[in-house]
Scaffold this active site. Structure first.
Site, short mmCIF file in Angstrom:
data_model
loop_
_atom_site.label_atom_id
_atom_site.label_comp_id
_atom_site.label_asym_id
_atom_site.label_seq_id
_atom_site.Cartn_x
_atom_site.Cartn_y
_atom_site.Cartn_z
CB THR A 42 8.49 -8.95 -4.46
OG1 THR A 42 9.08 -9.37 -3.24
CG2 THR A 42 9.13 -9.72 -5.62
CG PHE A 51 -15.58 -1.79 2.12
CD1 PHE A 51 -15.81 -2.89 2.95
CD2 PHE A 51 -14.66 -1.93 1.08
CE1 PHE A 51 -15.15 -4.09 2.73
CE2 PHE A 51 -14.00 -3.14 0.88
CZ PHE A 51 -14.25 -4.22 1.70
CG ASP A 66 -11.30 3.93 -1.13
OD1 ASP A 66 -11.43 3.61 -2.32
OD2 ASP A 66 -11.31 3.11 -0.20
#
Lengths: 461, 461
Positions: free
Chosen positions: A343, A181, A287
Site C-alpha cells: 500500500t 542479524f 545488509d
C-alpha cells in the site's frame, strides 16, 4: 558552535520518574526493555536527557539509529517544511499515486547516498522489511532466469502458489551466516542467527547457515590463522550453495555482524563472497542497516572492500531514518507490475527526513569526521586495553570510524557503571561493548568517554 | 463548511504531465503501477487533483487508506505540533527509550479506538508487519502453554532455533482462508491467498487454507443455501485444525475479504469461528487493516458480529495511518522482554497523526456519517443494479457503511470510464468494483457518483 554540554547524573539509573513513567506505560505497552524514559525536548546533539534530569553522552544513539544528533537544526527545518506537512497528512500510496515531488525527494536525498553502481531504489519502512523485499526481488529474478526471459507463468504455477505448494511456491533459499542479524519478520528472522531470544518458538525456513569468520585479535599477530579461518568459511559457503537441498537464490551478509557481537572479516573475505555469488548466480545482498550512512568512516561499510563489482543489492535503515534497498540491475525489477508492491511502499515523510540527513552528512563532511574521530578514539581504547587487559579484550574496529567494540567479562556490569557516570552505551553479542555514537561525535568528547571507561573499569577491577 | 468542489477532467487519464512525470520516476523507482501523478497541494477533502489539473472525486482513497480527507485541518495542526517535530527529528527506539509523551499519545489516540476488551497495544509500521507480529505473539503463547507457565527454555530449544530446526523452531501453523489478503512478508504472504501476482516464486510455509463462504446474492433470496455454505466452511476449519500436520496456533480472518473481491460472511459464521478457536485453543486474529477505523459504518468491522467474547487480537493499518495490534490477554505479552521487539517499534510521528484521526472521527461522528451515507448509497446502487442487471452484479455491503462492492463483467473498462468522468475508483478480486471512499463522504456527493456510474454503464452497454 553548539554550547559545550557535559554529562550529569543526579539519580540512580533509571531514576524514580523514569521508573514510574515506565510502569504506567507497561499497563498498555510492554515496557520491560525500557532503559530510561527520555525528555527529547531537553536532549541535544550527542546528549540525551532523561525525565529525572540526568544527561548522558549518548554513544548508543537509539540502537545505532540517530545520525546527526538530537534536535538537529536541519532536520527541524525539514520537519517544518510544507512538503513534510503534506506527506504527513496526505499519505500517498507511492506505487499508485506518487506526487511529482517524490522523484525530486529521492534524487536529492537517498539517491545522492546510493552506493556506486546501484542507482535504483525500492523504499520500505524497516530493515526487516527491506531485507525481505530484497529476498523477494532475488527470488523472482532467480525464477525468471530459470523460466527464461519472456516465458509466461504456467497455469500450474499460478494455481499451486495460492496453495503454498510447488511449483508456484518453490523451495528457494537465502544463505546467511552464523551470528548474523537481519531482522524479525518470518523471512528475515529465518536468516537471523544471533540469539535465541529473537527466534525461539517461531517457525523458520530450512535455509543454510554458513560459518562467519571468528578472527583472532590483535589482527597483526594472527594474520595466518585468520586467513585460514576465512578460507574455511568461504569453502563452507560454496559447499552449501552447491549441496543445499534447494537452490540458493540469495546470500545476505553484514559488513560487520553488529547485533551478533561486532564480528569483522577482511576485504578479501567479502571479495571471496562476491566471486562465489557471481560464479553460482546467487544475488549478493549486503545488509547495511547498521553499518550504512557513514557509521564506519565511509558512507557504506562495503566501500572498505574495494570489490571488483558492486553487491547486487544493498539494504539500509536505522541512520537513514527510513528504509529500503538500492540495486543496479534492471532485471531485479520484477517482470510484472504489482509483484513488488504494497500500500504505502515506505513513507515519504521519513524519506524527507532522510534527505535532510544526507544533506547534513555531505555538507558537514560527517563521514570524514567519523573516520577521523574514530581513529583517535581507537587509539585511546587501545591504551585502555593495555591498561586493563582482562576487561578490555579483542578490541576491534580499527580504521572503521567509530564502529569500535571490545569484549568484557561482565559487559552488563560495565554498561551499568558507564550509565552511572553519564554515558549511555550498549551491548551486543554475549559480552561485547559496542560503540555506536552519532556521526557528530567530536574529538572533544573523547576525554569524557575515556575517563568514564577508566573509572568504570577501576570500579569493576 | 468547505467550498463545494466538483470533479473536472481536462485530459485523457493519465494526462501528458502525469505520463512524463511517471516516466522520469521509472528510471529510479518502478512506476508501472502509477495511475496518475498527484498534486497533493491542490487536493482537498474527497477530491484528488492530478498534475494535469484533473480533479477526481476519490472513492479509492490511496487504496482505502485516507481516513478524513486530503489536507484535513486537524491533521495539518497535528503535523505542525511541537510533539510531531520532536518525533520526526528525534526518532525514538520506543522499546528502550520512549518519551513520557508516548503513553499520553497512545492513551489519547489509538487506545480511544481500541476494540472492546482489547486494551493493550503493540505498534508497527504496516499491516503486513502487524499481522506477523500477531502471529509471533500467538506462537509464543502457544508454546508457553505447551511448555507450562514458568518452565525454562531447554538448552536444546535454544541451540536448535539458531539452526532453524526443531524443537526451537517448531512447526506451528496459521490458518487463513481462500481468497484472503494479509500482506506480503514471508509469514503474512503465507496466509495471503488472493492472487498469484502476490505470491508466485516466493517460498511459503505449509499452512492450512480453509474455504471462505461464497455467498449467493441477493442474500434474502438465498438464506438457506448461504447457511449451508457457511456450515460447510466452518466444518472445514475444524477439520483442518484437528488434522493439520502440525498445531494451528492462530487463525486469521478479515471481516470482509477486501483484496480478494469483497467477500462477506454472516455474523453467525464469525461467531462459529470464535467458538472453534476457543474450543481448540487457537488464537483468533481479526485482520482489520482495511475494514477498521469506521469504514464499515462501525468503528471495527467485527463489531457487526456481536461476538460472545472479543477476538484475541485485532490488527490495523491503512486508515489508522499507522499500524499495530490490539489485544487483551496479558499472556500475549511474551514471557521475556526483547522477544517481541525491534528497533523502532512503529513510528511515534505516525501515531501522532493517528491520534488526530481518532479525534476527528470521534468529534465529527464520522462513523455514524459513514453508516448513514452508506445506506443512501447502497439504495442508489441497488437501483443501478436493477437498471443494469448484467453490469452490476452481486451488489454487496448493505448495512456496512460505504464498504460497498459489485461485480461487473469488464471491471477494468468500467474503472476507466469512471476515471474519464472524474471518479477515482478501484477494483478488487477478479472483476469487482469496490467503493472505498473516505469517512467524510457526504450525501451530497452521491448524485455525482451515481451519474458517473449511469453514464459509464451506458457507454459500456
Amino acid at each position: 558552535m553548539p554550547a559545550v554540554l557535559e554529562q550529569s547524573v543526579l539519580t540512580a539509573i533509571p531514576g524514580p520518574v523514569s521508573k514510574a513513567s515506565a510502569k504506567k506505560l507497561d499497563s498498555v505497552f510492554d515496557s520491560r526493555a525500557v532503559h530510561f524514559v527520555v525528555d527529547y525536548d531537553k536532549s541535544e546533539g550527542n546528549y540525551i536527557v532523561d525525565v529525572d534530569g540526568n544527561r548522558f553522552l549518548d554513544v548508543y544513539s537509539q540502537i545505532a539509529s540517530i545520525p546527526v544528533g538530537y534536535n538537529n537544526a536541519r532536520l527541524i527545518a525539514a520537519a517544518k517544511s510544507p512538503e513534510m506537512i503534506s506527506a504527513l497528512v496526505n499519505r500517498p500510496a507511492l506505487g499508485n499515486f506518487p506526487s511529482a515531488q517524490w522523484y525530486d525527494v529521492l534524487r536529492d536525498g537517498l539517491l545522492r547516498a546510493a552506493p556506486k553502481g546501484l542507482d535504483r531504489i525500492f523504499t520500505a519502512q524497516s530493515g526487516s522489511e527491506a531485507n525481505e523485499l530484497a529476498f523477494k526481488a532475488a527470488m523472482m529474478l532467480y525464477r525468471r532466469r530459470q523460466r527464461g526471459e519472456g516465458v509466461a507463468w504456467t497455469a500450474e504455477e499460478v494455481s499451486s502458489c495460492l496453495n503454498n505448494a510447488k511449483p508456484g511456491s518453490p523451495d528457494l533459499a537465502v544463505l546467511s551466516f552464523a551470528r548474523s542479524f537481519h531482522g524479525r519478520g518470518f523471512g528475515s528472522l529465518s536468516c537471523t542467527r544471533s540469539k535465541a531470544v529473537h527466534k525461539l518458538d517461531i517457525p523458520a525456513f530450512n535455509w543454510p547457515q554458513a560459518p562467519f569468520p571468528s578472527l583472532q585479535y590483535p589482527l597483526e599477530q594472527n594474520e595466518e590463522a585468520n586467513r585460514a579461518e576465512e578460507a574455511r568459511c568461504l569453502a563452507a559457503v560454496e559447499e552449501l550453495i552447491k549441496t543445499w537441498h534447494c537452490p540458493v537464490a540469495a546470500l545476505i551478509v553484514e559488513p560487520i555482524q553488529s547485533e551478533g557481537g561486532d564480528n569483522h572479516a577482511s576485504p578479501a573475505f567479502f571479495q571471496g563472497l562476491r566471486d562465489l555469488t557471481k560464479k553460482h548466480g546467487v544475488t549478493m545482498i549486503v545488509d547495511e542497516v547498521q553499518t550504512g550512512f557513514g557509521a564506519t568512516g565511509l558512507f557504506w561499510g562495503h566501500e572498505h572492500w574495494n570489490l571488483t563489482s558492486p553487491p547486487d543489492i544493498v539494504t539500509f535503515s536505522k541512520k537513514a531514518q527510513t528504509a529500503g534497498y538500492f540495486f543496479g540491475d534492471a532485471t531485479l525489477v520484477p517482470d510484472q507490475a504489482y509483484r513488488q508492491f504494497n500500500t504505502w511502499i515506505g513513507d515519504m515523510a521519513r524519506v524527507i527526513v532522510s534527505k535532510a540527513v544526507v544533506e547534513e552528512i555531505l555538507e558537514k563532511d560527517l563521514v570524514a569526521q567519523c573516520a577521523r574521530v574514530g581513529d583517535v578514539l581507537y587509539k585511546e581504547l587501545a591504551a585502555l586495553s593495555s591498561r586493563w587487559p582482562e576487561q578490555v579484550l579483542n578490541l576491534r574496529g580499527k580504521g572503521q570510524g567509530t564502529y569500535i567494540a571490545f569484549d568484557s567479562p561482565d559487559a552488563p556490569a560495565l554498561i551499568k557503571e558507564m550509565k552511572s557516570r553519564g554515558v549511555n552505551i550498549g551491548m551486543c553479542g554475549a559480552n561485547t561493548i559496542r560503540l555506536r555514537p552519532m556521526l557528530i561525535l567530536e574529538e572533544s568528547h573523547i576525554p569524557t568517554l575515556v575517563a568514564a571507561f577508566q573509572s568504570s573499569l577501576k570500579a569493576l577491577a
